[in-house]
Design a protein around this motif. Structure first.
Motif, short mmCIF file in Angstrom:
data_model
loop_
_atom_site.label_atom_id
_atom_site.label_comp_id
_atom_site.label_asym_id
_atom_site.label_seq_id
_atom_site.Cartn_x
_atom_site.Cartn_y
_atom_site.Cartn_z
N LYS A 125 11.96 -19.51 13.60
CA LYS A 125 11.06 -18.38 13.33
C LYS A 125 11.55 -17.57 12.13
O LYS A 125 10.81 -17.32 11.17
N LEU A 126 12.81 -17.14 12.21
CA LEU A 126 13.32 -16.24 11.18
C LEU A 126 13.48 -16.96 9.85
O LEU A 126 13.32 -16.35 8.79
N SER A 127 13.78 -18.25 9.89
CA SER A 127 13.86 -19.02 8.64
C SER A 127 12.51 -19.09 7.97
O SER A 127 12.39 -18.96 6.74
N CYS A 128 11.46 -19.29 8.76
CA CYS A 128 10.10 -19.34 8.20
C CYS A 128 9.71 -17.99 7.60
O CYS A 128 9.14 -17.92 6.51
N VAL A 129 10.03 -16.91 8.30
CA VAL A 129 9.77 -15.57 7.78
C VAL A 129 10.48 -15.36 6.45
O VAL A 129 9.90 -14.87 5.46
N ALA A 130 11.76 -15.76 6.40
CA ALA A 130 12.55 -15.56 5.17
C ALA A 130 12.03 -16.41 4.02
O ALA A 130 11.94 -15.94 2.88
N LEU A 131 11.68 -17.66 4.29
CA LEU A 131 11.17 -18.53 3.24
C LEU A 131 9.85 -18.01 2.68
O LEU A 131 9.63 -17.99 1.45
N GLU A 132 8.95 -17.56 3.55
CA GLU A 132 7.68 -17.02 3.07
C GLU A 132 7.89 -15.75 2.27
O GLU A 132 7.24 -15.53 1.24
N ARG A 133 8.82 -14.91 2.71
CA ARG A 133 9.09 -13.67 1.99
C ARG A 133 9.62 -13.95 0.59
O ARG A 133 9.17 -13.34 -0.39
N GLN A 134 10.54 -14.87 0.47
CA GLN A 134 11.10 -15.18 -0.85
C GLN A 134 10.06 -15.82 -1.76
O GLN A 134 10.05 -15.57 -2.97
N THR A 135 9.17 -16.62 -1.19
CA THR A 135 8.11 -17.22 -1.99
C THR A 135 7.20 -16.15 -2.58
O THR A 135 6.77 -16.23 -3.73
N VAL A 136 6.92 -15.11 -1.77
CA VAL A 136 6.10 -14.00 -2.25
C VAL A 136 6.84 -13.19 -3.31
O VAL A 136 6.30 -12.84 -4.36
N LEU A 137 8.12 -12.89 -3.04
CA LEU A 137 8.89 -12.06 -3.97
C LEU A 137 9.03 -12.70 -5.34
O LEU A 137 8.94 -12.03 -6.37
N TRP A 138 9.25 -14.00 -5.36
CA TRP A 138 9.53 -14.67 -6.63
C TRP A 138 8.32 -15.44 -7.14
O TRP A 138 8.44 -16.49 -7.74
N ASP A 139 7.17 -14.88 -6.89
CA ASP A 139 5.94 -15.42 -7.46
C ASP A 139 6.11 -15.58 -8.96
O ASP A 139 6.57 -14.66 -9.66
N GLN A 140 5.76 -16.75 -9.47
CA GLN A 140 5.98 -17.03 -10.90
C GLN A 140 5.24 -16.06 -11.81
O GLN A 140 5.59 -15.89 -12.97
N ASP A 141 4.20 -15.40 -11.30
CA ASP A 141 3.48 -14.45 -12.15
C ASP A 141 4.23 -13.14 -12.35
O ASP A 141 3.85 -12.32 -13.19
N GLY A 142 5.27 -12.92 -11.55
CA GLY A 142 6.10 -11.74 -11.73
C GLY A 142 5.45 -10.43 -11.33
O GLY A 142 5.86 -9.36 -11.79
N GLU A 143 4.42 -10.49 -10.47
CA GLU A 143 3.72 -9.27 -10.09
C GLU A 143 4.43 -8.48 -8.98
O GLU A 143 4.07 -7.35 -8.71
N THR A 144 5.41 -9.08 -8.33
CA THR A 144 6.02 -8.44 -7.17
C THR A 144 7.37 -7.79 -7.47
O THR A 144 7.82 -6.95 -6.69
N MET A 145 8.02 -8.18 -8.56
CA MET A 145 9.36 -7.67 -8.86
C MET A 145 9.36 -6.82 -10.11
O MET A 145 8.67 -7.12 -11.08
N GLU A 146 10.15 -5.75 -10.08
CA GLU A 146 10.34 -4.95 -11.29
C GLU A 146 11.73 -5.24 -11.86
O GLU A 146 12.65 -5.61 -11.13
N ARG A 147 11.84 -5.06 -13.16
CA ARG A 147 13.08 -5.41 -13.87
C ARG A 147 13.65 -4.15 -14.51
O ARG A 147 12.96 -3.44 -15.24
N LEU A 148 14.92 -3.88 -14.21
CA LEU A 148 15.63 -2.75 -14.80
C LEU A 148 16.72 -3.28 -15.70
O LEU A 148 17.26 -4.37 -15.49
N SER A 149 17.09 -2.49 -16.69
CA SER A 149 18.10 -2.94 -17.64
C SER A 149 19.03 -1.79 -17.99
O SER A 149 18.60 -0.64 -18.14
N LEU A 150 20.31 -2.12 -18.11
CA LEU A 150 21.32 -1.14 -18.53
C LEU A 150 22.11 -1.73 -19.68
O LEU A 150 22.88 -2.68 -19.51
N ALA A 151 21.92 -1.17 -20.87
CA ALA A 151 22.60 -1.66 -22.06
C ALA A 151 23.55 -0.59 -22.59
O ALA A 151 23.38 0.60 -22.34
N ASN A 152 24.56 -1.05 -23.31
CA ASN A 152 25.47 -0.17 -24.04
C ASN A 152 26.38 0.68 -23.16
O ASN A 152 27.04 1.60 -23.66
#
Length: 404
Positions: A85-112
């Motif tokens: 059960k929990l493996s299926c939940v985790a796999l589905e969640r990661q598939t949603v998070l890392w959607d190739q379109d990048g609509e689910t994750m934000e990117r932060l950057s720290l330079a210098n």
């Protein structure tokens, strides 16, 4: 209204999902995500719980998500009624998070904030704080912006060491940094930054740089590996904190991992050594490759991943004396600099300037590829769905957008 109409109305109003054939109910369930089924529908009644407690349902869903691949990578040693059960939940969640379109994750950057390669990176406080250590000898404390505060909160500790900082680990709110200067330093994590707590000077115990450090919070111990082939084990609660020292390799120890039972160290001599913590002796040494040496280790109870400097992944089986059970091409064309495994993903970073998020299956299936803005990826950490990587002069963070 006739008696027949009243009877039909009463019959219709009393129908429920439980009156449906189980095949129809399962077809309806196939349109719902796993987290809804596990944490909502299965709690409605005993009948739903019994239907959704069948492992074959979850195995089928995982097979549909990851066709032509095996899961788990290694057979389960112990039966766990929640595993599928929990493996299926985790796999589905990661598939949603890392959607190739990048609509689910934000990117932060720290330079210098650093002016040298950042070899040590560590996420703390459920991924809300990032600590980095670099070859400029400084430590940077970075509170990630949030809904209440959009500004980056930084505190830089210059000259934290007298040499390059190679690696970081933590036990609770204490961070340990190791350095080329042959010292490990303990730092207390506070709301305003890092406060220096303790020095562990190894001048008499090692003749070369300390290259890696790891910890076992359950035992409250930490261990370090050195350029001079030695592994050091510490108990910070003791008046004599260095409680063990051994030399399992013929060349430098480049990475190390530990749990309550074992310490695994990897070396430029192309081997991984397994130290039995209970018996205080080397259990075995595994030759990883004839041509490449291991660079990163990710150890879980049932599976160990080892990434080498040729871009390949090796899977060790703890239930079978840590024998090499699998080997994969990771998709990277240069050395692997980070490996993280969990129920729903396998993440690898590399000197080829990329990070690959894959399913933890046999073989791994690619979910997404990320590209570093700061050149070769030197280090990686992951916590609470937050991913941090470091490069030549900056840090990048990927985390779920609000509401995801």
């Amino acid at each position: 209204m006739s008696d027949a109409d009243v009877s039909l109305q009463n019959t219709t109003s009393s129908l429920s999902l439980l009156d449906l054939p189980i095949e129809i109910l399962l077809h309806i369930c196939s349109y719902l995500d796993a987290v809804t089924l596990v944490h909502s529908l299965s709690l409605v009644c005993k009948e739903f719980n019994a239907i959704l407690n069948d492992d074959s349902l979850w195995k089928a869903r995982i097979s549909q998500m990851c066709p032509h691949s095996g899961f788990p990578v290694l057979p389960l040693v112990e039966e766990d009624e929640l595993f599928w059960k929990l493996s299926c939940v985790a796999l589905e969640r990661q598939t949603v998070l890392w959607d190739q379109d990048g609509e689910t994750m934000e990117r932060l950057s720290l330079a210098n904030a650093h002016y040298g390669t950042i070899d040590g990176i560590l996420l703390m406080n459920q991924g809300k704080i990032c600590i980095s250590g670099a070859r400029d000898r400084s430590l940077v404390y970075w509170v990630l912006p949030n809904e209440e505060n959009d500004n980056n909160q930084l505190k830089i500790t210059n000259d934290a060491h007298d040499g390059w900082i190679w690696d970081l680990t933590a036990i609770d709110d204490t961070i340990y940094s190791c350095s080329w200067d042959r010292t490990i330093k303990a730092w207390k994590l506070t709301e305003t930054g890092l406060i220096h707590a303790t020095n562990y000077e190894m001048y008499m115990d090692v003749t070369g740089a300390l290259l890696c450090v790891t910890s076992c919070p359950d035992l409250r111990l930490f261990a370090a590996g050195s350029f001079c082939k030695t592994v050091l084990l510490f108990d910070p609660r003791s008046d004599q904190p260095l409680i063990d020292k051994y030399q399992p390799h013929q060349r430098a120890v480049v990475t190390i991992a530990m749990n309550g039972n074992y310490i695994l160290s990897a070396s430029e001599d192309k081997t991984v050594a397994v130290w039995d913590q209970r018996n205080r002796k080397i259990m075995k040494t595994i030759k990883i490759s004839k041509d490449h040496f291991p660079m990163r280790i990710s150890m879980q109870k049932n599976t160990v991943y080892v990434g080498n400097n040729g871009g390949r992944l090796h899977v060790l089986d703890p239930s079978n004396d840590f024998e090499i059970a699998k080997e994969y091409a990771s998709g990277h064309n240069k050395a692997i600099t980070g490996v993280h495994q969990a129920a729903g993903h396998l993440i690898t970073s590399s000197l080829d300037k990329s990070v690959r998020i894959s399913s933890p299956t046999d073989p791994p299936k690619l979910l997404a590829t990320l590209h570093s803005s700061y050149g070769e990826v030197a280090s990686m950490d992951y916590m609470n769905e937050v991913l941090a990587i470091s490069g030549s002069s900056g840090v990048e963070i990927w985390r779920p957008k609000n509401g995801v």
